[in-house]
Design an enzyme around this catalytic site. Sequence first.
Site, mmCIF file in Angstrom:
data_model
loop_
_atom_site.group_PDB
_atom_site.id
_atom_site.type_symbol
_atom_site.label_atom_id
_atom_site.label_comp_id
_atom_site.label_asym_id
_atom_site.label_seq_id
_atom_site.Cartn_x
_atom_site.Cartn_y
_atom_site.Cartn_z
ATOM 1 N N HIS A 35 4.466 1.244 -7.860
ATOM 2 C CA HIS A 35 5.239 0.816 -6.679
ATOM 3 C C HIS A 35 6.128 -0.389 -7.002
ATOM 4 O O HIS A 35 6.328 -1.267 -6.158
ATOM 5 C CB HIS A 35 4.319 0.466 -5.502
ATOM 6 C CG HIS A 35 3.509 1.618 -4.998
ATOM 7 N ND1 HIS A 35 3.908 2.426 -3.957
ATOM 8 C CD2 HIS A 35 2.306 2.118 -5.393
ATOM 9 C CE1 HIS A 35 2.998 3.354 -3.732
ATOM 10 N NE2 HIS A 35 2.011 3.202 -4.594
ATOM 11 N N ASN B 44 0.839 5.562 2.095
ATOM 12 C CA ASN B 44 1.929 6.330 1.501
ATOM 13 C C ASN B 44 2.569 7.222 2.557
ATOM 14 O O ASN B 44 2.048 7.346 3.662
ATOM 15 C CB ASN B 44 1.403 7.219 0.363
ATOM 16 C CG ASN B 44 1.153 6.438 -0.927
ATOM 17 O OD1 ASN B 44 1.739 5.379 -1.149
ATOM 18 N ND2 ASN B 44 0.291 6.965 -1.762
HETATM 19 FE FE1 HDD Z 1 -2.149 1.439 -4.744
HETATM 20 C C1 HDD Z 1 0.273 -0.899 -5.065
HETATM 21 C C2 HDD Z 1 -0.567 2.723 -1.978
HETATM 22 C C3 HDD Z 1 -4.495 3.939 -4.563
HETATM 23 C C4 HDD Z 1 -3.895 -0.027 -7.222
HETATM 24 N N1 HDD Z 1 -0.466 1.011 -3.726
HETATM 25 C C5 HDD Z 1 0.394 -0.013 -4.007
HETATM 26 C C6 HDD Z 1 1.451 -0.040 -3.037
HETATM 27 C C7 HDD Z 1 1.212 0.985 -2.168
HETATM 28 C C8 HDD Z 1 0.009 1.641 -2.603
HETATM 29 C C9 HDD Z 1 2.063 1.374 -0.978
HETATM 30 C C10 HDD Z 1 2.611 -1.007 -3.027
HETATM 31 C C11 HDD Z 1 2.394 -2.135 -2.080
HETATM 32 C C12 HDD Z 1 3.627 -3.004 -2.058
HETATM 33 O O1 HDD Z 1 4.628 -2.586 -1.466
HETATM 34 O O2 HDD Z 1 3.587 -4.074 -2.660
HETATM 35 N N2 HDD Z 1 -2.423 3.058 -3.571
HETATM 36 C C13 HDD Z 1 -1.722 3.362 -2.430
HETATM 37 C C14 HDD Z 1 -2.355 4.461 -1.749
HETATM 38 C C15 HDD Z 1 -3.452 4.808 -2.487
HETATM 39 C C16 HDD Z 1 -3.507 3.913 -3.615
HETATM 40 C C17 HDD Z 1 -1.867 5.069 -0.452
HETATM 41 C C18 HDD Z 1 -4.468 5.862 -2.230
HETATM 42 C C19 HDD Z 1 -4.751 6.331 -1.067
HETATM 43 N N3 HDD Z 1 -3.861 1.895 -5.735
HETATM 44 C C20 HDD Z 1 -4.712 2.941 -5.483
HETATM 45 C C21 HDD Z 1 -5.888 2.830 -6.315
HETATM 46 C C22 HDD Z 1 -5.729 1.694 -7.063
HETATM 47 C C23 HDD Z 1 -4.443 1.125 -6.683
HETATM 48 C C24 HDD Z 1 -7.040 3.794 -6.303
HETATM 49 C C25 HDD Z 1 -6.637 1.086 -8.094
HETATM 50 C C26 HDD Z 1 -7.886 1.318 -8.239
HETATM 51 N N4 HDD Z 1 -1.808 -0.124 -5.991
HETATM 52 C C27 HDD Z 1 -2.689 -0.567 -6.918
HETATM 53 C C28 HDD Z 1 -2.230 -1.820 -7.622
HETATM 54 C C29 HDD Z 1 -0.922 -2.144 -6.868
HETATM 55 C C30 HDD Z 1 -0.771 -0.975 -5.922
HETATM 56 C C31 HDD Z 1 -2.150 -1.738 -9.110
HETATM 57 C C32 HDD Z 1 0.311 -2.457 -7.690
HETATM 58 C C33 HDD Z 1 0.816 -3.779 -7.181
HETATM 59 C C34 HDD Z 1 -0.091 -4.171 -6.150
HETATM 60 O O3 HDD Z 1 -1.114 -3.290 -6.071
HETATM 61 O O4 HDD Z 1 0.000 -5.149 -5.442
HETATM 62 O O5 HDD Z 1 -3.157 -2.835 -7.470
#
Ligand code: HDD
Length: 694
Positions: free
Chosen positions: A78, A151
């Site tokens: 993202h 999402n």
């Molecule tokens: Fe995630 C970012 C949505 C599963 C780890 N995720 C991130 C963002 C969104 C989502 C919208 C961007 C937020 C922003 O605008 O800053 N992610 C989801 C959805 C998931 C999901 C809808 C499942 C239903 N994500 C998920 C899992 C993990 C992560 C299972 C880790 C175990 N996601 C992250 C992250 C991020 C992220 C690496 C990247 C930057 C941040 O978090 O702040 O931690």
Amino acid sequence: MAKEVSHETSQGAGGEIHQRTEIGSRGEWLTTDQGIPVSDNQNSLKSGARGPTLLEDFVLREKIFHFDHERIPERIVHARGSAAHGYFELYESLSAITTADLFQHKGGRTPVFARFSTVAGGSGSVDTVRDVRGFAVKFYTQTGNWDLVGNNIPVFFIQDAMKFPDLVHAVKMEADRGYPQAAAAHDTFWDWASLMPEATHMLMWAMSDHALPRSLRMIQGFGVHTFHFVNAKGDVTFVKFHWRPALGLQSTLWDEALKLQAADNDFHRRDLWEAIDAGNYPEWELGIQTFDQHFADSLPYDVLDPTKLIPEEVLPVRFIGRMVLNRNPDNFFSETEQVAFCPANIIPGIDFSNDPLLQGRLFSYLDTQKSRLGTANFHQLPINAPKCPFANFHRDGMMQTQIPKGRANYEPNSLAEHGEAAGPREVSSGFTSVPDRSARDEQGEKSRVRPELFADHYSQARQFWKSQTPNEQSHLVSAFVFELSKVKLTDVPARMIGRLRNVDEELAKRVSSGLGLVLPPKLQAAKDAIDMDPSPALSIQKNLKPTLKGRKIGILFAEGSDGAQIQDIRAKINSEGGTVFLVAPKVDGTKLADGKVLKADGQLSGSPSVLFDAVAVVLNEQGTKSLLKESAAVQFIADAFAHLKAIGHTSAARPLLDKAGVIYDNGITDLDPTFVDAAAKRSWNRESKVRDLA
Ligand code: HDD
């Protein structure tokens, strides 16, 4: 106070003059970070005009030093996003089912910051790629920040956070070669995906039109997981969150999305910004599906499984409020980049479920912010700080900006008895975790197992397929064919198709034939799919809103065009809530039939019709003749036609339409009166005439 300005100057390298002002108000002076006024922002300090630069030039060193450290690590996923401020407004009190602050008072408003993103590409990648869109909202409530980090697709690729790093490694650019950027169409993604039956349902969504939004203002949002609402008595209600855009859902066609990548890398970012800037505030309704354990137990799938949804036809969505985004960020870095969403940011009245994907997320986001923002004090940044008071005994750390007073940095303490401030205390209305009643498996043994119903990977994928219109099914098949055609690992496409046979035989056959493969054997399913009723709510086309609201219409004109006709169409489109963009071969002035000169908004070669929802071609014979030999004009029409858009035209423009290969149908109209109606929709029945549907 009136400003007094003196007109001293300094000279830049090319001899150009820069104005140096002596302004009454100090706040307008250019200073160093230490507040020292700067008299020359053009030249470094040198020993003689042609001599070496001096180390003592603290103005230069500070400027370069700061510049050297301007970047922070981009998000692992993202990374590319756009955001806006706004508010959430509640339709009716939900106090019967939750104590959450923002859901108590009818009409109550809560400030929000929403960020929309693509998933796979880096922060400088393109907006219109085939991808899931992130839909993250930070609610600044009176009892702290609640982040709903979802999402635009209601399900996810995996069931357990354990697999998230594998998913992300596989989909992002390949480790050795660093490409492709922002695309799933490559070996490692499909290698992984074809080995992961649980990803099948999400793959259907990702290959569908949902992954090609026309605008961020036209996407849905979903909390994906099941959450809990908790009321004052401690009763738990299960809840799933939905965002529905006021402008309706709309997607682009694949060919259009590809061409948009060339026409405007920032298509979605620009669209969101310009809409808000113009006062056309994007709006979504927040909906909830609420249910209890008894209902959950009656379903043929597990509500803790994030690869499953609850169809709206089975459990209706109740709309409880609306979000309006009415202010662009003041600074992209400070707000859109530094905002730190975290699903663990939750407030009293809402609680997590045991969804194993959600549980992993609760750790990941907090952890990643330390890497990105460099300090445990990232919550103090204005965009992340709660808008309600917050106080605790966390102290110090890098970039501490608060200055806590007194000695109370521990508890319990008896400092109050000595007349000193005791610091904040626990509060009975504070967050409490609800007793867990959601697990089907109550044994609570330590084990690395998944609940049995998680093994059904195909029923809802089949339901999704059956819920699409024929056009949408064709797009989905074509997307699988396109993606798998890019895969060089020889056995992977066959493995994927072998899996798709569990979803639907016809789908598998069409993908196979699109690739020119012999239909591969069906892969054994862990659990056979069951047939569920189609859910029309899962189709974009079945729910399209024919409207010009939020849509942009391109008007192509040239020398000799009729100015009154242009004004007339513009007025009609504006009155229906649409915007108009004028396109001409010359941008700064075109002489019209009445001798007046009209400026265009964009030059023809830089304003292809992919940028618009429909086009009007206002040309006279002379203008048509000159554009017949202009390939950008022919392409303008040909693309609008191939992308199923309405084309309104003067009769003099016909030769140009003929040259572009237009076949006349309901979407090809006169300028008046039919064009404005036609422009509010796409001509889906034209599609079989312009491409071989897979
Ligand atoms: Fe995630 C970012 C949505 C599963 C780890 N995720 C991130 C963002 C969104 C989502 C919208 C961007 C937020 C922003 O605008 O800053 N992610 C989801 C959805 C998931 C999901 C809808 C499942 C239903 N994500 C998920 C899992 C993990 C992560 C299972 C880790 C175990 N996601 C992250 C992250 C991020 C992220 C690496 C990247 C930057 C941040 O978090 O702040 O931690």
